[in-house]
Structures are given as structure tokens and as C-alpha cells.
Design an enzyme around this catalytic site. Structure first.
Site, PDB file in Angstrom:
ATOM      1  N   ASP A 364      -5.227  26.199 -17.934  1.00  0.00           N
ATOM      2  CA  ASP A 364      -3.835  26.565 -18.120  1.00  0.00           C
ATOM      3  C   ASP A 364      -2.978  25.945 -17.023  1.00  0.00           C
ATOM      4  O   ASP A 364      -3.329  25.979 -15.837  1.00  0.00           O
ATOM      5  CB  ASP A 364      -3.726  28.097 -18.078  1.00  0.00           C
ATOM      6  CG  ASP A 364      -2.319  28.595 -18.250  1.00  0.00           C
ATOM      7  OD1 ASP A 364      -1.762  28.395 -19.338  1.00  0.00           O
ATOM      8  OD2 ASP A 364      -1.772  29.181 -17.291  1.00  0.00           O
ATOM      9  N   GLU A 400      -4.130  21.556 -19.829  1.00  0.00           N
ATOM     10  CA  GLU A 400      -2.768  21.730 -20.317  1.00  0.00           C
ATOM     11  C   GLU A 400      -1.910  20.956 -19.318  1.00  0.00           C
ATOM     12  O   GLU A 400      -1.684  21.416 -18.199  1.00  0.00           O
ATOM     13  CB  GLU A 400      -2.363  23.202 -20.340  1.00  0.00           C
ATOM     14  CG  GLU A 400      -0.963  23.399 -20.899  1.00  0.00           C
ATOM     15  CD  GLU A 400      -0.506  24.851 -20.837  1.00  0.00           C
ATOM     16  OE1 GLU A 400       0.260  25.255 -21.736  1.00  0.00           O
ATOM     17  OE2 GLU A 400      -0.894  25.570 -19.907  1.00  0.00           O
TER      18      GLU A 400
END
Length: 724
Positions: A364, A400
Site C-alpha cells: 500500500d 501501489e
């Protein structure tokens, strides 16, 4: 500064000083390690003045033991007779001066960052905060005891019977990812026993695994399973953090997903889930959140890292060390420039591979991990350590590739061996099908693996993780139903969530009974799924998109632990499920649709002039330079010659596959397209069309070269036929 650690006021514990039976222990490994006769406790803190190990009886009585040994900034001690199931935490003493970055407060019970299991709920109370609740910048710490309100670590020993299980190591080109939430997957599944719904055991239940197998996906990407807690602002509104991007324990499976209890049993249950998924041939990828922690900004609770070594774990604002540098939008940023923090991250990753047998990670806001000073640094220590690690470098690594800081959007810029969530893929495909006049030039790059992003540094098409939807945003059914978000249930007056979604509601906002609108919405969903699964690269399907799942217009359901977020197995669109299944199987059966090398566009010897990749205009000729820059062009033919595959099988033999023609028309009106004849094809078999609810065209499916009227907003997939 204030240092209260010698005050000696400990109503629930033992007095400080050397404890009979407490042995020196060792500084490694960090965490709580049982050796069969006792447990070694080791905690890193560079600036602490003293550290108390706090052990809890079954009735909650706390016993404090001063760790007298410190080696290389690690406080350690060994407790004979302490074993698995023991609940524990720490109290760390030292200076309290927020403006110097010091937030030590022994009144706060702290979770061990290396705890293998966590027990207990986070309960909202003013005692959670290291500062007086109404005075966040106070130079005097809050003296309420937080122990009754915070989770505790659990000593774990789990000699799990893996029975030969190991990470699967499936090739990227064979991978189809299914992004799914552990609880949301089975919370409403009628064929999963009620006591297993929403748990690791529920995800491993045959009813759910059978769905994965019938769909044809090869990997589950689990939303965060590291132990997380809910933010105080959500608890005040009576909500909880559902997605889990609020990590507190980087080694502990989230206790709330366990059907067996939280005294360490969640570790066994998680391992059982992995073993069962592996037995079905399905990889397990974890969505991990190493960029920030659950402690939030300067006004947040003191639960672990902040109280252990605030200036050591976090990036502090250089102009005001009472504040945090926030590249994440979540209040703080872990400082992976520091060896101890980078070591925590790598120890956690290795643990989940070696002990929990997971197959990869999706990071993330990975750009936040790659920042050296301010800019995202391709040569940062984080990349170096991951690249050389003999364990972590061998599993699937997905970034990401953005954060919320300046320069944080880094799609295409992560180094090998990283793959990336391709945000440009999502944006382009949504634009094309929402009717934006963007032409086909960018679409052609996205359909063929995004060579403009990934080829220059030696990466391959599978560096592109292609997706149209994800957990964050509208599910696919809502993408064609709503143009405006409906997030009022989140309690933020609809201010949260993305307002520009690159979508189209097919002419009516929200639910409707109009059969024409419903037919168009169904076709648009099929168009999006078809584009995704016929593109070179690695497709990621969001759980529920194949079922027709809706969130009722909520495009930021992070705090909706209810029917808004859970898969509804009683409202399955059976035609859409059959369509998606057909599409996934077509992809998996055709190597030319999942190439491991970028297309060259070169003529293939002995074929009479065909190319491994060719692009056709509606009139039948190959696209001209002018066509590529025509923003009004909404129709394109993509020809893939299966005789031009550039990779070989495991025995070194060249792969040869059928050839395919994809005809994509995003315009609203019918168009006449010219299917090319020899040498490209002597005929075509129509194997999938988004005109039809299940994708299966009616018989006969043979189509001769020449003109053909294509309906508006449609994709056709043809298998090329050639005379012997």
C-alpha cells in the site's frame, strides 16, 4: 522534560528492580520467543531510559518486570516458566517533550511490534492518548493507565503440520488475481457454517474455494490481515475500520478474522487457510501497510511505536518535531530510512513467507517507502534490501506506485523485480468506455502490456497489474450506475471518496426499471471485464464484480462493516458469473492473450506478411499515423498472431497458439468493420461477444472475412481460422 519512571506508583503490578527468575536473555530475535522452558523478550528502543515487561494473569492482573539488560539499543530478558498463551505488553520510560520528538509515557501499555498474536479490543477512552486529551501539545504527559483499553501481545508457539506445503511460485503470465476481503467474502455465504462466516476458516471453506476454482482465478489478494484497529474518529461515530489499512501489529494475523479465538489460535487458523488454498492451486498475496501505523497524527493514541521510540519509528517534521511528515494521508509515515525500522519491515515480510507460507505482497502507498529525503528514490535502501533478500525477492512483489506527497505518483518507475498497480490502465479503460473522446492510442498501449511504462528498464508485460476497479472506489456495477458518490453513511457529509471517477451511469442516475438502461449497463460491465481479461499483463478482478455486487453508490466503504461491503451470495447475477468464467477460461487457454514478452509488430517469416501484433481501422486497413492521433476514433481491431509468441515452454520449445482478433467498439452507434482476409485469416470463429449476457454467441459462429455490422458499445473476440 518529564520522566516519571522512577515514581514507583504501580497499583496493579510488582515493584521495580531485579526480579527473581528474570534472566538476562538475548537481544535477538526481537519479540517474544519461547524455547520450551521459558520465553525471551526483546524490544528495540534507542532512546528509552528504562523498559518494563508487563505480564498479565488470566484475570487481567498485571505483573511488571524491569528489563535490566540492554544490548545495541535492544532491551531484553528471559522469563523461565513463561510460555505460549501468555499475554504481555511493555511500558517504556523516558523523556516526554513532544517538541523534541519525545513521547515516552510509562502510563501507557504498549504492544510489542514483533508480537505474533494480539488479543483484546481497542476501547475508546481518554487514557489511550499520551497527552492530556484536550491539550495535544502539553509538555506534561497524561497519567491515566491505558492497560484496560488496549490490545495485548500473546506469546505464540505453533508447530503447524504443513504437510509439505510451500509457496506455489506460479508464473506471472499464468496469474489472475482476485482482490478480496477476508470477512466480506463469506460473511453472508449461505453454504459456509455460521460460526465460520467472515473468518480465515470461512475463506478456506470448500464453498468459497469452489467458487474461486470455477471462476478460474489463480491468486487471492487479501485486503490487510496484519492486526489492525479502528481510528478513534470512527469509534466516536459508531463505525469501525473495515478495510484494515490501519495496522498495529506487523507479525500478527488480525484477531477479528479468527473463528477459533484470539489467544494465538488465529495463527493456526491463518496457516490452515493458506494450506487449503495452496492445495487448490491458489496463491495467497497479502495487501500490506508498512507506510504508516494505526497511531495516526500527533493527536492520535499511544499504542505501540509512538511510546517505544517516537523519533526512531516515525518521520518527524523538521520544522516542528511535535508533528509528523505525512506522505500517506493517514497522519504519520514510518521512517524506513532507519535500520531498525527497515529491519522490522524485512523481518515481517520474511516471517509471512517462511512461517505463514504466503506467496507475495501488494504494498500500500509504496512510494512512501521509497522516499529518502523528500523525493521517491529508485535507489533507496528499501529497494536495495528487498532486491538482495534471498527470501523476499523470490515472491510476488506488487507496488501501489503512489502516495499523497509531492512527486508521489510513480506509475512505471519502480525497478525490477517489482510489478505495479497500473493506475494509467484503470484511467484509460474507464475513459474509453465512459464515452470520453480520448482516441485509441493510449488504449493500444494498455491492451498490450503498457510497454511505454515498463519496457525501458527491462521489465516485462506482467509488470503491469491491470485493473478497472479495486476495493477503493465503485464496484463495477456501480461504475455504470452512478456518476455521483453516495457516501453519507460514512459520516463525513459525503466529502470523502473520489469525486472524479471517469464513469458513466448509462443515462439514468441510480437504480432503474428501464429495460434498455439495464441492458446497456450489463453490456458495459461486460465490456469492462472483457477489456481487462483480454489485455496483456496481469489482470486483477475485484471480488463481487463477477457477481454484480453493488455498494449502493458508496465509493469509499472503508468503514462499512455491513451489507454495503459484504458479498451478497443471494443476489448473484448468474449470467454475469457465467460470462466472467467463460472469459477467464478463454484467457487461461490462450498463451497469446498473456504474453511474457512485449510485442514487436514485426512481420513473421513464412506467414505471408502477418505480424505478431497488428492494428486495424474499421475500414480493414492497418491504422495510419493520423488514426493514432484521432481523438474521435472509438473503434479498433487488435490482431494477435499465435505463431509469433516470443517465449518458450519449460522444455525450451517455442510456444505456438491460435491467433485472435479483438474488435473493440466504444461508440454508441453501430459501425461497419471490415474483417481482414488472407494472409491474416481465411475465416473467423466468434468465441465471445459482449452483446450476449453470458458471452456465448448463437450458432453458427463462423464468420467470413469482409464487412460486418458491429453494434454500439461492444467487444468481439474471434479465433482466426486458416486453411490447411
Amino acid at each position: 522534560m518529564t520522566d516519571n519512571y522512577r515514581a514507583g506508583h504501580h497499583p496493579h503490578g510488582h515493584a521495580h528492580g531485579p526480579v527473581p527468575g528474570l534472566l538476562p536473555g538475548t537481544p535477538a530475535p526481537l519479540g517474544a520467543t519461547w524455547d520450551g522452558r521459558g520465553t525471551n523478550f526483546a524490544l528495540w528502543s534507542a532512546g528509552a531510559a528504562a523498559v518494563d515487561l508487563c505480564l498479565f494473569d488470566a484475570d487481567g492482573t498485571e505483573h511488571r518486570h524491569r528489563l535490566e539488560e540492554t544490548t545495541h539499543q535492544v532491551w531484553h530478558g528471559r522469563m523461565p516458566g513463561v510460555g505460549p498463551g501468555q499475554h504481555y505488553g511493555y511500558r517504556v520510560h523516558g523523556g516526554y517533550d513532544p517538541f523534541s520528538g519525545l513521547r515516552y509515557n510509562p502510563h501507557k501499555l504498549l504492544l510489542d511490534p514483533y508480537a505474533r498474536a494480539v488479543d483484546g479490543e481497542l476501547r475508546l477512552h481518554t487514557a489511550l492518548f499520551g497527552h492530556p486529551y484536550e491539550t495535544v501539545d502539553s509538555a506534561v504527559p497524561d497519567e491515566q493507565d491505558s492497560a484496560p483499553y488496549v490490545p495485548r501481545g500473546v506469546v505464540v508457539h505453533d508447530p503447524f503440520p504443513w504437510d509439505g506445503d510451500r509457496p506455489l511460485r506460479r508464473s506471472w503470465s499464468d496469474t489472475v488475481i482476485y482482490e478480496v476481503h477476508v470477512k466480506g467474502a463469506t460473511a453472508r455465504h449461505p453454504d459456509v457454517p455460521p460460526h465460520l462466516r467472515g473468518t480465515y476458516a470461512g475463506l478456506a471453506h470448500p464453498a468459497f474455494i469452489d467458487h474461486l476454482l470455477s471462476l478460474g482465478v489463480t491468486a487471492v489478494e487479501l485486503l490487510p490481515v496484519h492486526h489492525f484497529v479502528s481510528e478513534p474518529h470512527l469509534l466516536r461515530r459508531g463505525l469501525t475500520n473495515f478495510w484494515g489499512y490501519n495496522t498495529l501489529g506487523y507479525f500478527a494475523p488480525h484477531a477479528g478474522f479468527s473463528s477459533a479465538g484470539s489467544g494465538g489460535q488465529q495463527v493456526t487458523e491463518f496457516k490452515t487457510m493458506v494450506r487449503e488454498l495452496h492445495a487448490a492451486g491458489i496463491e495467497v498475496i497479502l495487501d500490506v501497510v508498512y507506510n504508516h501505523t494505526a497511531e495516526g497524527d500527533h493527536s492520535g493514541p499511544t499504542l505501540s511505536f509512538r511510546g517505544i521510540d517516537n523519533a526512531g519509528y516515525y518521520r518527524l517534521d523538521g520544522g516542528n518535531r511535535a508533528r509528523y511528515t505525512d506522505y500517506t494521508g493517514c497522519g504519520n509515515t514510518l521512517d524506513v530510512r532507519r535500520p531498525a525500522v527497515l529491519g522490522l519491515l524485512m523481518d515481517s515480510l520474511r516471517y509471512w513467507v517462511t512461517e505463514m507460507h504466503v506467496d507475495g505482497f501488494r504494498f500500500d502507498l509504496a512510494s512512501a517507502l521509497a522516499r529518502s529525503m523528500h523525493d521517491v528514490d529508485r535507489l533507496s535502501a528499501f529497494f536495495d534490501v528487498v532486491h538482495q533478500d534471498p527470501v523476499v525477492s523470490q515472491v510476488k512483489l506488487i507496488a501501489e506506485p503512489w502516495d499523497v506527497g509531492e512527486g508521489g505518483y510513480q506509475v512505471g518507475n519502480f525497478p525490477p523485480p517489482w510489478t505495479e498497480w497500473n493506475g494509467k490502465y484503470r484511467d484509460t479503460v474507464r475513459d474509453v468506455w465512459s464515452g470520453a473522446k480520448v482516441g485509441v492510442r493510449d488504449l493500444a498501449y494498455r491492451l498490450t502490456g503498457s510497454s511505454d511504462l515498463y519496457r525501458s528498464d527491462g521489465r516485462r508485460p506482467f509488470a503491469s497489474i491491470n485493473f478497472v476497479t479495486a476495493h477503493d472506489g465503485f464496484p463495477m456495477a456501480d461504475l455504470v450506475t452512478y456518476e455521483h458518490k453516495l457516501n453519507e453513511a460514512n459520516g463525513e457529509d459525503n466529502r470523502d471518496g473520489e469525486s472524479h471517477n471517469r464513469n458513466w451511469n448509462c443515462g439514468v442516475e441510480g437504480p432503474t426499471d428501464d429495460p434498455d438502461v439495464l441492458e446497456l449497463r450489463g453490456r458495459q460491465v461486460r465490456n469492462l471485464l472483457t477489456t481487462l481479461l483480454l489485455s496483456t499483463g496481469v489482470p486483477m478482478v475485484t471480488a463481487g464484480d463477477e457477481l454484480g455486487r453493488t455498494q449502493g453508490g458508496n465509493n469509499n466503504a472503508y468503514c462499512q462493516d455491513n451489507e454495503i461491503s459484504w458479498l451478497d451470495w443471494d443476489a448473484v447475477d448468474s449470467d454475469l458469473l457465467a460470462f466472467t468464467t467463460r472469459l477467464v477460461r478463454l484467457r487461461r487457454a490462450a498463451p497469446v492473450l498473456r504474453q511474457e514478452a512485449f510485442f514487436e509488430g514485426h512481420e513473421l517469416p513464412g506467414t505471408g506478411g502477418t505480424r505478431d501484433l497488428a492494428w486495424f481501422a474499421p475500414g480493414g486497413g492497418q491504422l495510419s499515423t493520423g488514426d493514432w492521433f484521432d481523438t474521435g476514433l472509438q473503434t479498433i481491431g487488435m490482431y494477435l498472431d499465435g505463431r509469433g509468441i516470443r517465449h518458450r515452454d519449460e522444455h525450451g520449445h517455442p510456444l505456438v497458439d491460435d491467433s485472435y482478433l479483438v474488435q473493440l467498439h466504444a461508440g454508441p452507434d453501430p459501425v461497419t468493420v471490415e474483417l481482414p482476409g488472407p494472409p491474416w485469416a481465411d475465416g473467423y470463429e466468434l468465441v465471445l461477444s459482449t452483446e450476449y449476457p453470458t458471452g456465448a454467441p448463437p450458432e453458427p459462429t463462423f464468420v467470413a472475412p469482409g464487412p460486418l455490422v458491429m453494434p454500439g458499445r461492444c467487444v468481439w473476440l474471434f479465433r482466426v481460422e486458416r486453411r490447411p
